[in-house]
Design a protein around this motif. Structure first.
Motif, PDB file in Angstrom:
ATOM      1  N   THR A  53       0.119 -78.896 -32.837  1.00 56.47           N
ATOM      2  CA  THR A  53       0.675 -79.883 -33.760  1.00 56.47           C
ATOM      3  C   THR A  53       0.233 -81.309 -33.433  1.00 56.47           C
ATOM      4  N   GLN A  54      -0.400 -81.506 -32.273  1.00 64.29           N
ATOM      5  CA  GLN A  54      -0.908 -82.825 -31.893  1.00 64.29           C
ATOM      6  C   GLN A  54      -2.229 -82.649 -31.144  1.00 64.29           C
ATOM      7  N   PRO A  55      -3.093 -83.678 -31.116  1.00 66.01           N
ATOM      8  CA  PRO A  55      -4.332 -83.589 -30.329  1.00 66.01           C
ATOM      9  C   PRO A  55      -4.023 -83.424 -28.841  1.00 66.01           C
ATOM     10  N   LEU A  56      -4.939 -82.829 -28.125  1.00 71.43           N
ATOM     11  CA  LEU A  56      -4.773 -82.627 -26.685  1.00 71.43           C
ATOM     12  C   LEU A  56      -4.870 -83.961 -25.960  1.00 71.43           C
ATOM     13  N   ASP A  57      -4.144 -84.058 -24.866  1.00 75.91           N
ATOM     14  CA  ASP A  57      -4.154 -85.262 -24.036  1.00 75.91           C
ATOM     15  C   ASP A  57      -4.304 -84.811 -22.586  1.00 75.91           C
ATOM     16  N   PHE A  58      -5.450 -85.138 -21.962  1.00 75.95           N
ATOM     17  CA  PHE A  58      -5.680 -84.697 -20.586  1.00 75.95           C
ATOM     18  C   PHE A  58      -5.809 -85.901 -19.659  1.00 75.95           C
ATOM     19  N   PHE A 105     -14.347 -78.735  -8.440  1.00 74.78           N
ATOM     20  CA  PHE A 105     -13.836 -79.354  -9.653  1.00 74.78           C
ATOM     21  C   PHE A 105     -12.323 -79.124  -9.666  1.00 74.78           C
ATOM     22  N   PRO A 106     -11.520 -80.198  -9.683  1.00 75.87           N
ATOM     23  CA  PRO A 106     -10.068 -80.041  -9.512  1.00 75.87           C
ATOM     24  C   PRO A 106      -9.406 -79.438 -10.745  1.00 75.87           C
ATOM     25  N   GLU A 107      -8.116 -79.109 -10.587  1.00 78.12           N
ATOM     26  CA  GLU A 107      -7.356 -78.640 -11.739  1.00 78.12           C
ATOM     27  C   GLU A 107      -7.222 -79.771 -12.758  1.00 78.12           C
ATOM     28  N   VAL A 108      -7.249 -79.403 -14.017  1.00 73.61           N
ATOM     29  CA  VAL A 108      -7.115 -80.375 -15.103  1.00 73.61           C
ATOM     30  C   VAL A 108      -5.770 -80.137 -15.784  1.00 73.61           C
ATOM     31  N   ARG A 109      -4.970 -81.173 -15.846  1.00 70.68           N
ATOM     32  CA  ARG A 109      -3.667 -81.092 -16.512  1.00 70.68           C
ATOM     33  C   ARG A 109      -3.808 -81.577 -17.951  1.00 70.68           C
ATOM     34  N   VAL A 110      -3.337 -80.753 -18.866  1.00 68.54           N
ATOM     35  CA  VAL A 110      -3.473 -81.058 -20.287  1.00 68.54           C
ATOM     36  C   VAL A 110      -2.091 -81.066 -20.929  1.00 68.54           C
ATOM     37  N   ASN A 111      -1.765 -82.148 -21.609  1.00 68.57           N
ATOM     38  CA  ASN A 111      -0.514 -82.232 -22.366  1.00 68.57           C
ATOM     39  C   ASN A 111      -0.748 -81.655 -23.763  1.00 68.57           C
ATOM     40  N   VAL A 112       0.066 -80.658 -24.110  1.00 67.96           N
ATOM     41  CA  VAL A 112      -0.098 -79.920 -25.356  1.00 67.96           C
ATOM     42  C   VAL A 112       1.203 -79.971 -26.151  1.00 67.96           C
TER      43      VAL A 112
END
Length: 361
Positions: A53-58, A105-112
């Protein structure tokens, strides 16, 4: 009664299960071994069993001893995992390691934001990928270049400010050599090695670096400009210029070059002008050198463009603050004005007048 409670409990658990958010993220590398300065592509895929419902934010990503370029443009698609259909969004990073070794390459946190299964309203959730490890190899032993340079392909071209058929003693010609490299950063393109000549003095100018980035790749351009002061009459050869690079996919070395140029420097009766031009070029070169040693001019510890950005940001914040205060004052005055014209105000005024009159009587 017990049966009713049992049915309600089953319904509650069923609704709770169906309202779960099934969303996760993965990271994959296009390869696990690269050479120094060779990009490794890390693709991040975010999957949900419903929709977004919204664009991804990482969050920003950093890798030690490497340059990271995020490509934020997302690509949508449908994925099937374990007989379930997922909506997916993908974006990727290009990692340019500087030296050989083991990298992570570290973990990537993504706000969904996505609705739960069976729901329709988006809910915010954070998902993260697992760290991925890759290896950067040593420079190949069979690479014979003087400077390490890796690219998919390289083009080299040159341009002179005047026709070389019209050279005479005391003339100053500008030579621009452009090196275009596919799949690498402009800062990784090495400086050209120009062979010195005994008939002309070469004065290097500040190189121009351009990042011709596309939606999927990075391409670097380095433009080197040199001033040639021709000092001797006669026929000479301007030496060839060679560029060598390593193609990581073919795993071999390639080269391209500008061929040598034969020229004839004609006589010039005004030799006094030659000394004047040479002194002027030497003074310009000294000014450039001294400027680079001192460093850039700083305003309050900031570069001029940083100072302008910070100042503009502060000015915008001040304007927004005063605008908010102005709107608040207008809102208060409007509320006051509406109240003075309202039935409530006049009714209260009449009641106060009646109370005052009763006290007098």
């Amino acid at each position: 009664m017990v049966r009713v409670l049992w049915v309600l409990t089953i319904c509650f658990l069923s609704n709770a299960t169906s309202a779960q958010i099934n969303c996760f993220a993965t990271a994959r590398l296009n390869t696990t071994e690269v050479y120094p300065e060779q990009p490794i592509k890390v693709t991040i895929t975010v999957l949900t069993e419903t929709w977004f419902t919204q664009p991804l934010d990482f969050e920003p990503v950093t890798v030690s001893n490497a340059f990271v370029i995020p490509f934020k443009r997302t690509q949508s698609g449908i994925h099937h995992i374990n007989n379930k259909q997922y909506a997916g969004l993908e974006f990727f990073f290009l990692i340019y390691p500087y030296a050989s070794g083991i990298y992570e390459f570290p973990e990537v946190r993504v706000n969904v934001e996505t609705p739960p299964v069976g729901g329709y309203k988006g809910q915010k959730v954070m998902v993260n990928t697992k760290p991925r490890e890759f290896k950067v190899l040593d420079i190949p032993e069979d690479y014979e270049g003087n400077q390490w340079f890796i690219a998919k392909n390289v083009r080299i071209s040159e341009r002179w400010s005047k026709p070389l058929e019209e050279v005479k003693v005391g003339d100053v010609f500008e030579r621009s050599i452009t090196v275009s490299a596919a799949g690498t950063l402009p800062s990784f393109i090495p400086e050209l090695e120009l062979e010195e000549t005994d008939f002309a003095t070469i004065y290097p100018q500040e190189p121009e670096l351009n990042d011709n980035r596309t939606r999927h790749d990075v391409n670097g351009v380095r433009i080197e400009k040199n001033l040639y002061l021709f000092e001797k009459e006669g026929s000479y050869e301007i030496p060839s210029v060679r560029v060598e690079w390593w193609n990581p996919y073919a795993r071999r070395m390639y080269f391209k070059q500008l061929e040598a140029i034969n020229i004839t420097v004609k006589a010039n009766p005004d030799l006094g002008m030659l000394l004047s031009v040479k002194d002027s070029l030497n003074a310009t070169e000294s000014t450039l050198d001294s400027g680079s040693d001192e460093g850039p001019n700083l305003w309050f510890g900031l570069l001029w463009w940083e100072f302008v950005l910070v100042g503009t940001g502060i000015l915008i914040l001040i304007l927004l603050f005063f605008r908010a205060v102005t709107h608040l004052i207008k809102w208060i005055l409007k509320k006051r004005h509406d109240y003075l014209l309202s039935e409530k105000y006049f009714l209260g005024k009449i009641n106060r007048h009646m109370e005052a009159k009763e006290k007098i009587n």
